[in-house]
Design a protein around this motif. Structure first.
Motif, PDB file in Angstrom:
ATOM      1  N   SER A 139      35.359  27.496  11.067  1.00 30.85           N
ATOM      2  CA  SER A 139      34.084  28.205  10.883  1.00 30.85           C
ATOM      3  C   SER A 139      33.914  29.365  11.847  1.00 30.85           C
ATOM      4  O   SER A 139      32.811  29.651  12.325  1.00 30.85           O
ATOM      5  CB  SER A 139      32.910  27.223  11.018  1.00 30.85           C
ATOM      6  OG  SER A 139      33.091  26.112  10.160  1.00 30.85           O
ATOM      7  N   GLU A 140      35.038  30.027  12.173  1.00 28.30           N
ATOM      8  CA  GLU A 140      35.044  31.231  13.026  1.00 28.30           C
ATOM      9  C   GLU A 140      34.442  30.979  14.413  1.00 28.30           C
ATOM     10  O   GLU A 140      33.914  31.895  15.053  1.00 28.30           O
ATOM     11  CB  GLU A 140      34.306  32.380  12.332  1.00 28.30           C
ATOM     12  CG  GLU A 140      34.965  32.765  10.997  1.00 28.30           C
ATOM     13  CD  GLU A 140      34.260  33.900  10.284  1.00 28.30           C
ATOM     14  OE1 GLU A 140      34.948  34.761   9.701  1.00 28.30           O
ATOM     15  OE2 GLU A 140      33.000  33.936  10.306  1.00 28.30           O
ATOM     16  N   ALA A 141      34.585  29.740  14.923  1.00 27.23           N
ATOM     17  CA  ALA A 141      34.052  29.398  16.251  1.00 27.23           C
ATOM     18  C   ALA A 141      35.085  29.727  17.324  1.00 27.23           C
ATOM     19  O   ALA A 141      35.534  28.855  18.078  1.00 27.23           O
ATOM     20  CB  ALA A 141      33.664  27.916  16.290  1.00 27.23           C
ATOM     21  N   PHE A 142      35.452  31.012  17.415  1.00 21.27           N
ATOM     22  CA  PHE A 142      36.538  31.413  18.305  1.00 21.27           C
ATOM     23  C   PHE A 142      36.140  31.397  19.776  1.00 21.27           C
ATOM     24  O   PHE A 142      36.894  30.912  20.623  1.00 21.27           O
ATOM     25  CB  PHE A 142      37.042  32.805  17.908  1.00 21.27           C
ATOM     26  CG  PHE A 142      37.708  32.833  16.570  1.00 21.27           C
ATOM     27  CD1 PHE A 142      38.911  32.177  16.367  1.00 21.27           C
ATOM     28  CD2 PHE A 142      37.142  33.509  15.502  1.00 21.27           C
ATOM     29  CE1 PHE A 142      39.545  32.198  15.132  1.00 21.27           C
ATOM     30  CE2 PHE A 142      37.751  33.530  14.270  1.00 21.27           C
ATOM     31  CZ  PHE A 142      38.953  32.869  14.072  1.00 21.27           C
ATOM     32  N   LEU A 143      34.991  31.932  20.097  1.00 19.61           N
ATOM     33  CA  LEU A 143      34.570  31.978  21.504  1.00 19.61           C
ATOM     34  C   LEU A 143      34.371  30.576  22.046  1.00 19.61           C
ATOM     35  O   LEU A 143      34.780  30.258  23.176  1.00 19.61           O
ATOM     36  CB  LEU A 143      33.290  32.805  21.642  1.00 19.61           C
ATOM     37  CG  LEU A 143      33.433  34.304  21.295  1.00 19.61           C
ATOM     38  CD1 LEU A 143      32.057  34.985  21.340  1.00 19.61           C
ATOM     39  CD2 LEU A 143      34.399  34.987  22.257  1.00 19.61           C
ATOM     40  N   GLU A 144      33.736  29.726  21.244  1.00 23.31           N
ATOM     41  CA  GLU A 144      33.482  28.355  21.690  1.00 23.31           C
ATOM     42  C   GLU A 144      34.790  27.562  21.818  1.00 23.31           C
ATOM     43  O   GLU A 144      34.965  26.769  22.743  1.00 23.31           O
ATOM     44  CB  GLU A 144      32.543  27.647  20.710  1.00 23.31           C
ATOM     45  CG  GLU A 144      31.177  28.300  20.561  1.00 23.31           C
ATOM     46  CD  GLU A 144      31.149  29.373  19.476  1.00 23.31           C
ATOM     47  OE1 GLU A 144      30.047  29.707  19.012  1.00 23.31           O
ATOM     48  OE2 GLU A 144      32.239  29.861  19.078  1.00 23.31           O
ATOM     49  N   GLY A 145      35.705  27.790  20.876  1.00 25.52           N
ATOM     50  CA  GLY A 145      36.997  27.113  20.949  1.00 25.52           C
ATOM     51  C   GLY A 145      37.787  27.545  22.161  1.00 25.52           C
ATOM     52  O   GLY A 145      38.404  26.713  22.846  1.00 25.52           O
ATOM     53  N   ARG A 146      37.792  28.854  22.448  1.00 15.69           N
ATOM     54  CA  ARG A 146      38.485  29.348  23.646  1.00 15.69           C
ATOM     55  C   ARG A 146      37.886  28.754  24.905  1.00 15.69           C
ATOM     56  O   ARG A 146      38.607  28.418  25.851  1.00 15.69           O
ATOM     57  CB  ARG A 146      38.449  30.875  23.661  1.00 15.69           C
ATOM     58  CG  ARG A 146      39.498  31.501  24.593  1.00 15.69           C
ATOM     59  CD  ARG A 146      38.939  31.829  25.970  1.00 15.69           C
ATOM     60  NE  ARG A 146      37.951  32.853  25.939  1.00 15.69           N
ATOM     61  CZ  ARG A 146      38.227  34.174  26.065  1.00 15.69           C
ATOM     62  NH1 ARG A 146      39.467  34.586  26.197  1.00 15.69           N
ATOM     63  NH2 ARG A 146      37.245  35.048  26.052  1.00 15.69           N
ATOM     64  N   SER A 147      36.558  28.582  24.951  1.00 14.94           N
ATOM     65  CA  SER A 147      35.907  27.981  26.123  1.00 14.94           C
ATOM     66  C   SER A 147      36.373  26.540  26.340  1.00 14.94           C
ATOM     67  O   SER A 147      36.569  26.103  27.482  1.00 14.94           O
ATOM     68  CB  SER A 147      34.387  28.013  25.966  1.00 14.94           C
ATOM     69  OG  SER A 147      33.902  29.334  26.017  1.00 14.94           O
ATOM     70  N   THR A 188      53.444  37.047  15.323  1.00 15.36           N
ATOM     71  CA  THR A 188      54.464  36.004  15.502  1.00 15.36           C
ATOM     72  C   THR A 188      54.427  35.392  16.891  1.00 15.36           C
ATOM     73  O   THR A 188      55.009  34.333  17.109  1.00 15.36           O
ATOM     74  CB  THR A 188      55.870  36.574  15.245  1.00 15.36           C
ATOM     75  OG1 THR A 188      56.104  37.668  16.151  1.00 15.36           O
ATOM     76  CG2 THR A 188      55.996  37.055  13.806  1.00 15.36           C
ATOM     77  N   LYS A 189      53.761  36.055  17.828  1.00 12.48           N
ATOM     78  CA  LYS A 189      53.657  35.544  19.193  1.00 12.48           C
ATOM     79  C   LYS A 189      52.312  34.840  19.374  1.00 12.48           C
ATOM     80  O   LYS A 189      51.345  35.129  18.667  1.00 12.48           O
ATOM     81  CB  LYS A 189      53.778  36.686  20.205  1.00 12.48           C
ATOM     82  CG  LYS A 189      55.086  37.470  20.118  1.00 12.48           C
ATOM     83  CD  LYS A 189      56.266  36.595  20.523  1.00 12.48           C
ATOM     84  CE  LYS A 189      57.557  37.417  20.531  1.00 12.48           C
ATOM     85  NZ  LYS A 189      58.734  36.571  20.880  1.00 12.48           N
ATOM     86  N   PRO A 190      52.217  33.935  20.338  1.00 11.91           N
ATOM     87  CA  PRO A 190      50.936  33.269  20.607  1.00 11.91           C
ATOM     88  C   PRO A 190      49.881  34.265  21.072  1.00 11.91           C
ATOM     89  O   PRO A 190      50.200  35.330  21.631  1.00 11.91           O
ATOM     90  CB  PRO A 190      51.278  32.268  21.719  1.00 11.91           C
ATOM     91  CG  PRO A 190      52.751  32.065  21.631  1.00 11.91           C
ATOM     92  CD  PRO A 190      53.310  33.373  21.163  1.00 11.91           C
ATOM     93  N   TYR A 191      48.633  33.910  20.861  1.00 12.27           N
ATOM     94  CA  TYR A 191      47.495  34.737  21.283  1.00 12.27           C
ATOM     95  C   TYR A 191      47.161  34.355  22.724  1.00 12.27           C
ATOM     96  O   TYR A 191      46.430  33.402  22.976  1.00 12.27           O
ATOM     97  CB  TYR A 191      46.316  34.489  20.353  1.00 12.27           C
ATOM     98  CG  TYR A 191      45.186  35.490  20.467  1.00 12.27           C
ATOM     99  CD1 TYR A 191      45.339  36.724  21.087  1.00 12.27           C
ATOM    100  CD2 TYR A 191      43.935  35.192  19.927  1.00 12.27           C
ATOM    101  CE1 TYR A 191      44.307  37.639  21.181  1.00 12.27           C
ATOM    102  CE2 TYR A 191      42.879  36.098  20.006  1.00 12.27           C
ATOM    103  CZ  TYR A 191      43.074  37.315  20.627  1.00 12.27           C
ATOM    104  OH  TYR A 191      42.035  38.217  20.708  1.00 12.27           O
ATOM    105  N   ILE A 192      47.728  35.100  23.681  1.00 14.22           N
ATOM    106  CA  ILE A 192      47.624  34.746  25.097  1.00 14.22           C
ATOM    107  C   ILE A 192      46.177  34.734  25.574  1.00 14.22           C
ATOM    108  O   ILE A 192      45.827  34.032  26.523  1.00 14.22           O
ATOM    109  CB  ILE A 192      48.486  35.712  25.955  1.00 14.22           C
ATOM    110  CG1 ILE A 192      48.599  35.200  27.405  1.00 14.22           C
ATOM    111  CG2 ILE A 192      47.902  37.109  25.924  1.00 14.22           C
ATOM    112  CD1 ILE A 192      49.331  33.893  27.524  1.00 14.22           C
ATOM    113  N   ASN A 193      45.299  35.504  24.906  1.00 14.64           N
ATOM    114  CA  ASN A 193      43.892  35.574  25.316  1.00 14.64           C
ATOM    115  C   ASN A 193      43.194  34.223  25.219  1.00 14.64           C
ATOM    116  O   ASN A 193      42.182  33.992  25.873  1.00 14.64           O
ATOM    117  CB  ASN A 193      43.138  36.592  24.451  1.00 14.64           C
ATOM    118  CG  ASN A 193      43.724  37.990  24.552  1.00 14.64           C
ATOM    119  OD1 ASN A 193      44.928  38.139  24.666  1.00 14.64           O
ATOM    120  ND2 ASN A 193      42.885  39.020  24.487  1.00 14.64           N
ATOM    121  N   LEU A 194      43.741  33.295  24.421  1.00 16.64           N
ATOM    122  CA  LEU A 194      43.097  31.987  24.259  1.00 16.64           C
ATOM    123  C   LEU A 194      43.150  31.153  25.533  1.00 16.64           C
ATOM    124  O   LEU A 194      42.302  30.284  25.740  1.00 16.64           O
ATOM    125  CB  LEU A 194      43.751  31.205  23.110  1.00 16.64           C
ATOM    126  CG  LEU A 194      43.537  31.749  21.696  1.00 16.64           C
ATOM    127  CD1 LEU A 194      44.290  30.885  20.697  1.00 16.64           C
ATOM    128  CD2 LEU A 194      42.043  31.781  21.350  1.00 16.64           C
TER     129      LEU A 194
END
Length: 682
Positions: free
Chosen positions: A124-132, A179-185
């Motif tokens: 459900s596009e909860a990207f900021l909360e998931g990264r936290s 193809t590479k991981p999203y390091i910002n996570l």
């Protein structure tokens, strides 16, 4: 070759396992989320953990001037090679196995405990909360490792890895061509860019539910990051948004229908599925590397259960009458440190918990032998004029603070003033699988004054439940009895058999010893007791022969310690015991053949699985166990022929289980009825 190894204790029941060598089994699968076929959260996590452990072991070896050359890829072989040239003799991979299983279990439990939490799955596009969740979790893991709370670190690590891996399965990261991981996570200082807002449509309709790529062209062109909406209990989603997809997702029936998850490998999503698995694996490796760099190689390996032998924990009564006991405990600690330093039998950690009345603690823990010597040398006997002391409070502190599967030794000459903690102690023993042994230096025959009053039989109950022993000796004999601590302070130790009889009776106990067992020791505790050993060839030795054809017998207080001779041990032995008083029998040895287990319960949902049971299974009710058997070449080289629950005390009773082989080498065991706990006369 058979090997009856008994190590787990719940409700005075033991696992009885006959093990056979078997051909290599297939790869692992447990909690299905990324991949219903070749790859799962467990296999992705396992691949990353094993690779990072090998990298770390290789770095440690280079630093210490030896080569890291494992003879194979099993945990046993990795541990043996990682510990280096000092790890001579038998080395068990059980703690490494247990650490891996803890991480896998917590990873899978995210699907049960947070099934409807969008941030835990990047739904459900909860990207900021998931990264936290990831970044805050990493802070918690590092703090717990710094505080040497490795079990808590593993718990959080499993959950964080699940959330991180779900990003690649549940978002459109790989569809965007990355193809590479999203390091910002895993880096809170970097922004999450180009997120699709709630009003931006992201998907086209897919009536079949199996479209190769239903993302809108402008989303792909502008590289907008989105994820599928998931509705376990509601079908609502914003207009035009992608769904997660699958039978459990109620939103997938709302236009635009279908789903973009890559949880399962299908012909229509094969390329994206493979890309998601690779990205999730690489991202897990990056997170583990970040953790390794933050805590250091040694603590990273300790978190993973790769250390020397078990933790050594002493809980010591420091009241006024305990001067001699404290001196003996100090002597044993010094002896263990001096004897095992630099070998695989050197304890990986030392823990000391003093108790008095009314005070108890603090818990002192250290990995440094000299620090342990210093701390135990500070103990002085004082106070505690009334007999009952705060023994169980001290033991509770040790059980909650020590790692699981620790060996805990309690020194006291008084009953427990805090007997109300007995149920709590038993619950902690069941959850931690630590063994507790008591050295009681008080006159025999002290009985309860009332049903609510404590007696030394309470210590015997606790010891039996944990797989330990309660040894009652005079203060002058204590130095002879503590040899048992040297026996158990060794690697690859297994319990072959444990039984208790109350009231005592004449009984013959058969036990099969196989050629993998070494350094076999028999312990019999009880008073007014006679016994005879008979080996497979029919040769006998009675308790009156201190040095005979079968072994050496040492008797001190209520303990008879029989160390078998090293030759011709394999086969079925008979141990005949006769006494009208309560007695216990325990047989131990060293072997790389062992097992770990947990009582589990199934859970349903989008990604069903098994979770460790909270508390004990009820007597008389069915129960399910998840079992891993291990040999020198790991679980893939072993399997169980028969598994059952047997009562330790009371008449012999075995509840045999039905075995189901799992794809990851584990065995699911279903038992119709847990044996009822025998009544213990007090």
């Amino acid at each position: 070759m058979t090997h009856s190894s008994m190590q787990g204790f719940v409700m005075n029941s033991l696992l009885v396992i006959a093990l056979l060598p078997l051909a290599l089994l297939g790869p692992g699968m447990a909690f299905v989320s990324i991949g219903g076929g070749a790859s799962t959260h467990v296999s992705i996590t396992g691949t990353a953990l094993l690779q990072k452990v090998q990298e770390t072991c290789r770095a440690v070896a280079e630093k210490n001037g030896y080569e890291f050359n494992p003879t194979g890829s099993s945990p046993e072989e990795l541990v043996q090679a990682c510990l280096g040239p000092t790890a001579k003799g038998e080395v068990s991979g059980a703690k490494f196995h247990s650490a891996l299983q803890e991480i896998y279990t917590q990873n899978g439990l995210v699907d049960r405990d947070f099934v409807n939490s969008a941030p835990h799955h990047f739904n459900s596009e909860a990207f900021l909360e998931g990264r936290s969740l990831i970044t805050q979790g990493m802070v918690t893991i590092k703090i717990n490792i710094h505080n040497e709370n490795f079990q808590a670190a593993r718990t959080t690590l499993g959950r964080v890895l699940h959330t991180l891996q779900d990003f690649y399965s549940h978002s459109n990261w790989v569809e965007l061509g990355y193809t590479k991981p999203y390091i910002n996570l895993i880096n809170p200082g970097l922004p999450l860019d180009n997120l699709a807002d709630v009003n931006t449509p992201t998907c086209s309709d897919c009536a079949s539910g199996t479209c190769p790529n239903q993302l809108l062209p402008n989303i792909l062109k502008d590289k907008k990051l989105t994820s599928g909406y998931m509705g376990v209990f509601s079908s609502f989603k914003p207009k035009g948004k992608c769904s997660h997809g699958g039978a459990a997702d109620l939103t997938s029936k709302i236009n635009p229908r279908g789903g973009i998850n890559k949880d399962e490998r299908r012909q229509d999503n094969l390329a994206f599925y493979n890309a998601a698995v690779k990205a999730a694996t690489d991202a897990s490796l990056e997170l583990l590397q970040d953790l390794r760099l933050a805590v250091g190689d040694d603590d990273f390996l300790r978190m993973m259960g790769i250390a020397r032998s078990s933790v050594l924990c002493f809980v010591i009564d420091t009241t006024g009458s305990m001067s001699d006991d404290i001196e003996e405990a100090r002597s044993v600690v010094y002896q263990i440190i001096d004897k095992y330093k630099g070998t695989q039998d050197e304890p990986s950690e030392y823990i000391l918990v003093p108790f008095n009345d009314p005070e108890f603690g603090p818990m002192i823990r250290t990995t440094h032998a000299d620090k342990m010597k210093e701390e135990i040398s500070k103990l002085k006997a004082s106070g505690g004029d009334d007999a009952p002391e705060m023994c169980l409070s001290g033991l509770q502190l040790a059980l909650t603070g020590a790692p699981s599967s620790s060996d805990i030794y309690v020194f006291t000459d008084a009953t427990a003033k805090d007997i109300e903690l007995k149920d709590t102690i038993e619950a902690l023993i069941s959850s931690t699988k630590s063994k507790v042994s008591f050295f009681i230096t008080a006159p025999f025959g002290r009985r309860r004054r009332s049903l609510r009053a404590a007696s030394f039989d309470d210590y015997k109950d606790i010891a039996l439940l944990s797989g330990g022993q309660a040894i009652q000796v005079s203060k002058s004999e204590l130095s002879q009895a503590t040899d048992i601590i040297l026996d158990t302070s060794t690697s690859a130790l297994v319990t072959v058999l444990q039984r208790a009889r109350n009231p005592g009776t004449q009984e013959t106990f058969p036990v099969t010893l196989d050629e993998s067992l070494k350094n076999i020791t028999i312990y019999i505790t009880g008073t007014s007791i006679t016994f005879t050993l008979t080996n497979p060839a029919g040769v006998t030795q009675s308790q009156s022969e201190s040095s005979g054809k079968l072994g050496t017998i040492q008797t001190v207080g209520n303990l008879h310690r029989i160390r078998l001779n090293s030759d011709k041990q394999a086969g079925t032995w008979q141990i005949n015991i006769n006494s009208n008083q309560p007695y216990t029998l325990k047989i131990t040895g060293q072997s790389t053949i062992t097992f770990i287990y947990d009582f589990v319960e199934s859970f349903a949902g989008p990604h069903p699985g098994y979770a460790v049971l909270s508390g004990r299974p009820q007597a008389g009710q069915s129960a399910t166990l998840m079992l891993t058997v291990m040999g020198r070449r790991g679980p893939s080289s072993m399997t169980a022929e028969q598994v059952g629950l047997a009562k330790v005390s009371g008449p012999e009773s075995v509840s045999n289980g039905v075995l189901t082989q799992m794809d990851n080498g584990e065995i699911l065991v279903t038992v119709d009825a847990v044996p009822k706990k025998s009544l213990w006369s007090l």
